[in-house]
Write a protein that holds these residues in place. Structure first.
Motif, mmCIF file in Angstrom:
data_model
loop_
_atom_site.group_PDB
_atom_site.id
_atom_site.type_symbol
_atom_site.label_atom_id
_atom_site.label_comp_id
_atom_site.label_asym_id
_atom_site.label_seq_id
_atom_site.Cartn_x
_atom_site.Cartn_y
_atom_site.Cartn_z
ATOM 1 N N VAL A 3 -5.206 5.731 -1.841
ATOM 2 C CA VAL A 3 -4.042 4.847 -1.754
ATOM 3 C C VAL A 3 -3.982 3.992 -3.011
ATOM 4 C CG1 VAL A 3 -4.026 4.703 0.790
ATOM 5 C CG2 VAL A 3 -5.226 2.965 -0.535
ATOM 6 N N ALA A 4 -2.785 3.552 -3.317
ATOM 7 C CA ALA A 4 -2.581 2.615 -4.418
ATOM 8 C C ALA A 4 -2.267 1.257 -3.801
ATOM 9 C CB ALA A 4 -1.429 3.071 -5.304
ATOM 10 N N ILE A 15 0.851 -1.176 0.000
ATOM 11 C CA ILE A 15 0.000 0.000 0.000
ATOM 12 C C ILE A 15 0.894 1.236 0.000
ATOM 13 C CG2 ILE A 15 -1.873 1.190 1.211
ATOM 14 C CD1 ILE A 15 -2.418 -1.790 0.461
ATOM 15 N N SER A 16 0.544 2.205 -0.840
ATOM 16 C CA SER A 16 1.275 3.474 -0.840
ATOM 17 C C SER A 16 0.277 4.603 -1.088
ATOM 18 C CB SER A 16 2.354 3.477 -1.931
ATOM 19 O OG SER A 16 1.760 3.373 -3.213
ATOM 20 N N VAL A 31 -8.298 -0.107 4.278
ATOM 21 C CA VAL A 31 -7.432 0.099 3.110
ATOM 22 C C VAL A 31 -8.250 0.025 1.823
ATOM 23 C CG1 VAL A 31 -5.546 -0.922 1.761
ATOM 24 C CG2 VAL A 31 -5.282 -0.599 4.224
ATOM 25 N N ALA A 32 -9.181 -0.926 1.763
ATOM 26 C CA ALA A 32 -10.040 -1.039 0.575
ATOM 27 C C ALA A 32 -10.892 0.217 0.404
ATOM 28 C CB ALA A 32 -10.924 -2.280 0.673
ATOM 29 N N ASP A 33 -11.381 0.781 1.510
ATOM 30 C CA ASP A 33 -12.143 2.032 1.444
ATOM 31 C C ASP A 33 -11.295 3.157 0.861
ATOM 32 O OD1 ASP A 33 -14.277 0.742 2.664
ATOM 33 O OD2 ASP A 33 -13.966 1.699 4.629
ATOM 34 N N LEU A 34 -10.052 3.249 1.331
ATOM 35 C CA LEU A 34 -9.146 4.300 0.846
ATOM 36 C C LEU A 34 -8.814 4.109 -0.626
ATOM 37 C CD1 LEU A 34 -6.810 4.521 3.949
ATOM 38 C CD2 LEU A 34 -8.336 6.330 3.114
ATOM 39 N N ALA A 35 -8.658 2.866 -1.046
ATOM 40 C CA ALA A 35 -8.375 2.581 -2.449
ATOM 41 C C ALA A 35 -9.556 2.982 -3.318
ATOM 42 C CB ALA A 35 -8.036 1.111 -2.646
ATOM 43 N N GLU A 36 -10.753 2.681 -2.845
ATOM 44 C CA GLU A 36 -11.956 3.024 -3.599
ATOM 45 C C GLU A 36 -12.097 4.542 -3.739
ATOM 46 O OE1 GLU A 36 -16.195 0.984 -3.785
ATOM 47 O OE2 GLU A 36 -15.872 2.014 -1.875
ATOM 48 N N LEU A 69 0.895 6.679 7.452
ATOM 49 C CA LEU A 69 1.809 5.542 7.556
ATOM 50 C C LEU A 69 2.284 5.074 6.185
ATOM 51 C CD1 LEU A 69 3.073 3.456 9.516
ATOM 52 C CD2 LEU A 69 1.033 2.071 9.149
ATOM 53 N N CYS A 70 1.403 5.126 5.197
ATOM 54 C CA CYS A 70 1.713 4.570 3.876
ATOM 55 C C CYS A 70 2.363 5.565 2.927
ATOM 56 C CB CYS A 70 0.454 3.972 3.253
ATOM 57 S SG CYS A 70 -0.092 2.506 4.153
ATOM 58 N N ARG A 71 2.894 6.644 3.462
ATOM 59 C CA ARG A 71 3.726 7.517 2.621
ATOM 60 C C ARG A 71 4.978 6.754 2.214
ATOM 61 N NH1 ARG A 71 2.844 13.426 5.319
ATOM 62 N NH2 ARG A 71 0.636 13.499 4.771
ATOM 63 N N GLU A 72 5.372 5.822 3.070
ATOM 64 C CA GLU A 72 6.382 4.831 2.719
ATOM 65 C C GLU A 72 5.614 3.535 2.507
ATOM 66 O OE1 GLU A 72 9.555 4.471 5.511
ATOM 67 O OE2 GLU A 72 9.835 6.634 5.643
#
Length: 103
Positions: free
Chosen positions: A74-75, A18-19, A65-70, A40-43
């Motif tokens: 996040v990638a 995740i980034s 994470v799936a919510d953020l991707a949608e 956290l996922c900036r790295e």
């Protein structure tokens, strides 16, 4: 945190990476847990690392994470399989086993 959901909108492997490059201003409207994941996922981190570092259950981390991707914040870089059957990468499994033995 999950709105009562027990499963993510799509399946995420625990080793999926995740980034994010989300603008911090865009994060202000998010839940605190979503903000923490984005910071956290900036790295690049795996779903398992996100879960462990934020001290949240793996299932909850997957949903968030799936919510953020949608939302496009996040990638997700899912691991590939060796062949068309979707079999796991043997090299990855050997590295995981080696890491577990070192614990």
């Amino acid at each position: 945190m999950t709105g009562g959901r027990t499963r993510p909108r799509y399946q995420l492997a625990i080793e999926a990476l995740i980034s994010t490059t989300a603008d911090p201003a865009a994060l202000m409207a998010l839940l605190p847990e979503h903000q923490r994941i984005c910071h956290l996922c900036r790295e690049v981190k795996s779903v398992a690392e996100v879960s462990a570092l934020l001290n949240m259950p793996l299932g909850v981390a997957r949903i968030l994470v799936a919510d953020l991707a949608e939302a496009g914040l996040v990638a997700i870089h899912q691991p590939g399989g060796d062949d068309a059957t979707g079999a796991p990468d043997v090299t990855l499994l050997e590295r995981v086993l080696s890491g577990l033995r070192k614990l």
